[in-house]
Design an enzyme around this catalytic site. Structure first.
Site, mmCIF file in Angstrom:
data_model
loop_
_atom_site.group_PDB
_atom_site.id
_atom_site.type_symbol
_atom_site.label_atom_id
_atom_site.label_comp_id
_atom_site.label_asym_id
_atom_site.label_seq_id
_atom_site.Cartn_x
_atom_site.Cartn_y
_atom_site.Cartn_z
ATOM 1 N N ARG A 6 0.827 -1.197 0.000
ATOM 2 C CA ARG A 6 0.000 0.000 0.000
ATOM 3 C C ARG A 6 0.863 1.249 0.000
ATOM 4 N NH1 ARG A 6 -3.269 -1.547 5.243
ATOM 5 N NH2 ARG A 6 -1.105 -1.685 5.806
ATOM 6 N N ARG A 62 1.577 3.453 -15.608
ATOM 7 C CA ARG A 62 1.798 2.739 -16.873
ATOM 8 C C ARG A 62 2.981 3.292 -17.656
ATOM 9 N NH1 ARG A 62 -3.653 2.662 -17.218
ATOM 10 N NH2 ARG A 62 -3.710 4.542 -18.492
ATOM 11 N N CYS A 74 -7.613 2.539 -12.485
ATOM 12 C CA CYS A 74 -7.766 3.770 -11.722
ATOM 13 C C CYS A 74 -9.235 3.971 -11.369
ATOM 14 C CB CYS A 74 -7.267 4.942 -12.556
ATOM 15 S SG CYS A 74 -6.869 6.403 -11.597
ATOM 16 N N GLU A 77 -11.946 6.909 -4.688
ATOM 17 C CA GLU A 77 -12.267 6.437 -3.343
ATOM 18 C C GLU A 77 -13.710 6.814 -3.008
ATOM 19 O OE1 GLU A 77 -10.485 4.925 -0.793
ATOM 20 O OE2 GLU A 77 -8.759 4.624 -2.084
ATOM 21 N N ARG A 89 -3.875 7.046 -3.800
ATOM 22 C CA ARG A 89 -3.468 5.784 -3.176
ATOM 23 C C ARG A 89 -3.072 4.779 -4.258
ATOM 24 N NH1 ARG A 89 -7.766 7.686 0.011
ATOM 25 N NH2 ARG A 89 -7.454 7.540 2.264
ATOM 26 N N TYR A 107 3.767 5.975 2.977
ATOM 27 C CA TYR A 107 2.835 7.091 3.149
ATOM 28 C C TYR A 107 3.639 8.390 3.123
ATOM 29 C CZ TYR A 107 -0.579 3.576 4.175
ATOM 30 O OH TYR A 107 -1.425 2.500 4.067
ATOM 31 N N ARG A 115 -1.856 6.366 8.295
ATOM 32 C CA ARG A 115 -1.289 5.194 8.987
ATOM 33 C C ARG A 115 0.027 5.558 9.658
ATOM 34 N NH1 ARG A 115 -3.085 -0.076 8.060
ATOM 35 N NH2 ARG A 115 -1.811 -0.368 9.922
#
Length: 120
Positions: A6, A62, A74, A77, A89, A107, A115
């Site tokens: 992530r 890409r 893509c 959210e 993200r 992050y 996070r």
């Protein structure tokens, strides 16, 4: 084993150049911290908060050197009240021998608030 890596970052304004710069920076950090090779990546999911409409982070992934054959999707959210704005993200799904606890999630910028337990 396929593991998900992530990552998230933010931009300061809805601008195509900022989307490209910060997506590239995020992807580069994910690659370096996890020793990722494009041929080991099964797919990448890129998302943005709904306030980002200027560019596709997936296009940046890409066009990253050597990543032209990596499948990238893509999407936006969920639009949740109080969510971190202007956030990009990435979820990089990669074949690796690393244990789950060895994966370095990334992050950057204001996304470090998402996070703090994973920020290094």
């Amino acid at each position: 084993m396929i593991r998900g890596i992530r990552g998230a970052t933010t931009i300061t304004v809805n601008d195509a150049v900022q989307v490209e710069i910060e997506t590239t920076r995020l992807l580069k950090e994910i690659i370096e911290r996890n020793e990722v090779k494009a041929e080991d990546v099964s797919s990448v999911i890129a998302t943005t908060t709904p306030d980002i409409t200027s560019a596709f982070p997936a296009k940046t992934v890409r066009t990253y050197e050597g990543w032209d054959y990596v499948p990238v999707m893509c999407m936006h959210e969920m639009n949740v009240a109080g969510a971190l704005p202007l956030c990009i993200r990435l979820l990089v799904n990669v074949e690796t021998q690393k244990a789950q606890k060895e994966i370095a999630h990334v992050y950057l910028n204001e996304a470090m608030k998402l996070r703090p337990d994973l920020v290094k």
